[in-house]
Design a protein around this motif. Sequence first.
Motif, PDB file in Angstrom:
ATOM      1  N   ASP A   1       0.835  -1.202   0.000  1.00 22.86           N
ATOM      2  CA  ASP A   1       0.000   0.000   0.000  1.00 22.86           C
ATOM      3  C   ASP A   1       0.869   1.251   0.000  1.00 22.86           C
ATOM      4  OD1 ASP A   1      -3.040  -0.884   0.720  1.00 22.86           O
ATOM      5  OD2 ASP A   1      -1.586  -2.192   1.715  1.00 22.86           O
TER       6      ASP A   1
ATOM      7  N   LYS B   1      -8.875  10.060  -9.571  1.00 22.42           N
ATOM      8  CA  LYS B   1     -10.203   9.495  -9.816  1.00 22.42           C
ATOM      9  C   LYS B   1     -10.517   9.423 -11.303  1.00 22.42           C
ATOM     10  CE  LYS B   1     -12.013  11.020  -5.333  1.00 22.42           C
ATOM     11  NZ  LYS B   1     -12.879  11.988  -4.616  1.00 22.42           N
TER      12      LYS B   1
ATOM     13  N   ASN C   1      -7.911   5.526 -10.882  1.00 23.99           N
ATOM     14  CA  ASN C   1      -6.901   5.205  -9.873  1.00 23.99           C
ATOM     15  C   ASN C   1      -7.301   5.832  -8.542  1.00 23.99           C
ATOM     16  OD1 ASN C   1      -4.499   4.192  -8.800  1.00 23.99           O
ATOM     17  ND2 ASN C   1      -3.277   5.930  -9.499  1.00 23.99           N
TER      18      ASN C   1
ATOM     19  N   PRO D   1      -8.254   6.705  -4.796  1.00 20.46           N
ATOM     20  CA  PRO D   1      -7.846   6.160  -3.497  1.00 20.46           C
ATOM     21  C   PRO D   1      -8.958   5.286  -2.910  1.00 20.46           C
ATOM     22  CG  PRO D   1      -7.347   8.507  -3.638  1.00 20.46           C
ATOM     23  CD  PRO D   1      -8.202   8.180  -4.828  1.00 20.46           C
ATOM     24  N   TYR D   2      -8.568   4.268  -2.164  1.00 19.75           N
ATOM     25  CA  TYR D   2      -9.578   3.437  -1.505  1.00 19.75           C
ATOM     26  C   TYR D   2      -9.938   3.978  -0.128  1.00 19.75           C
ATOM     27  CZ  TYR D   2      -5.838   1.123   1.256  1.00 19.75           C
ATOM     28  OH  TYR D   2      -4.792   0.853   2.101  1.00 19.75           O
ATOM     29  N   GLY D   3      -9.198   5.003   0.313  1.00 19.15           N
ATOM     30  CA  GLY D   3      -9.487   5.608   1.602  1.00 19.15           C
ATOM     31  C   GLY D   3      -8.606   6.820   1.848  1.00 19.15           C
TER      32      GLY D   3
ATOM     33  N   LEU E   1      -3.608   4.125  -1.414  1.00 17.75           N
ATOM     34  CA  LEU E   1      -3.694   3.365  -2.662  1.00 17.75           C
ATOM     35  C   LEU E   1      -3.117   1.973  -2.427  1.00 17.75           C
ATOM     36  CD1 LEU E   1      -2.168   6.026  -5.097  1.00 17.75           C
ATOM     37  CD2 LEU E   1      -4.591   5.668  -4.645  1.00 17.75           C
ATOM     38  N   ASP E   2      -3.753   0.952  -2.952  1.00 20.79           N
ATOM     39  CA  ASP E   2      -3.170  -0.385  -2.914  1.00 20.79           C
ATOM     40  C   ASP E   2      -2.362  -0.608  -4.187  1.00 20.79           C
ATOM     41  OD1 ASP E   2      -5.043  -1.791  -4.992  1.00 20.79           O
ATOM     42  OD2 ASP E   2      -6.399  -0.794  -3.584  1.00 20.79           O
TER      43      ASP E   2
ATOM     44  N   THR F   1      -1.988  -3.159  -6.302  1.00 18.17           N
ATOM     45  CA  THR F   1      -2.449  -4.423  -6.872  1.00 18.17           C
ATOM     46  C   THR F   1      -2.374  -4.405  -8.391  1.00 18.17           C
ATOM     47  OG1 THR F   1      -4.729  -3.630  -6.931  1.00 18.17           O
ATOM     48  CG2 THR F   1      -4.015  -4.780  -4.932  1.00 18.17           C
TER      49      THR F   1
ATOM     50  N   ARG G   1      -5.380  -2.554  -9.845  1.00 14.96           N
ATOM     51  CA  ARG G   1      -5.267  -1.087  -9.938  1.00 14.96           C
ATOM     52  C   ARG G   1      -4.384  -0.693 -11.120  1.00 14.96           C
ATOM     53  NH1 ARG G   1      -6.114   3.327  -6.778  1.00 14.96           N
ATOM     54  NH2 ARG G   1      -6.849   2.027  -5.053  1.00 14.96           N
TER      55      ARG G   1
END
Length: 277
Positions: free
Chosen positions: A142, A156, A160, A162-164, A182-183, A185, A188
Amino acid sequence: MIIVIDALNKHRFGDLLADMYRLRARVFGDRLGWEVEIKDGMEIDQFDRLDPAYVIGLDDEGHVVSCVRALQTTGPHMLSDVFQVILDGEPPLRSARLWESTRFCVDTQRLAGNGNMKAVSLATCELMIGSLEYARRSGISDIVTVIDPVMDRVLKRSDNAPYGYVGSTKPMGKVSAMAALLDCTEERIGRVRAFSGIHGDVFADEDAVRALLDARRAREAGMVPAAVSQVSQDDIMSYCEDQIRAAETPEDRAAALALAQVLARKAQAPRHAGKLH
């Protein structure tokens, strides 16, 4: 093209780091009005002395057009030591698999000088892909990144998002700042690639980048190394042809071709300015 510079190879790319620091000064000091220290036209802070990794984007001539810094969160980093007000009193996140990404910027002036905003978008996405892939390969799961609302919208729009977020948005200079998560992965990375249409390897070979930079410096200085003048033009072109044939990637071939063009022009140039042969 993307190159990663860290403690292992920074001795080869001091000129590239200087160009990156100058870009950061223009973006964070001049454009965004952040309270950053600028000396000799370069923005360098205490975290640059901790041997972070820099993911740097270059154009075809070797100019720095984008950059971002990656720093471990287990030690000093910006969110814990500079932007702690964002955290609203909460302790900073620390983990060997969580790294901080800061100083993300793109040279919009160079890229969009002719109104080509697509070049800005491509450079931005290429840097995102490069930083995420570098993080993933390094075992980072992360990223926490301090960004402004404009960059938040860019993330956005690029699929891409952010998940939080950590803490809350706070005013910083001419803009506000927030800490996003951001993860790293494959999912992503795949989304950003699909959005941008960038499907190939974004990383350039270090030797090819060094050759490209040397060719550009020689071209800008109007000269080539002294050793070049002591060999024949046939020797020069034979060397360049060998480099072109040995190129294993498009980036290697582009760098070899650029060097060949510069050396060929200089080898054919008149020895005395203003004198035609």
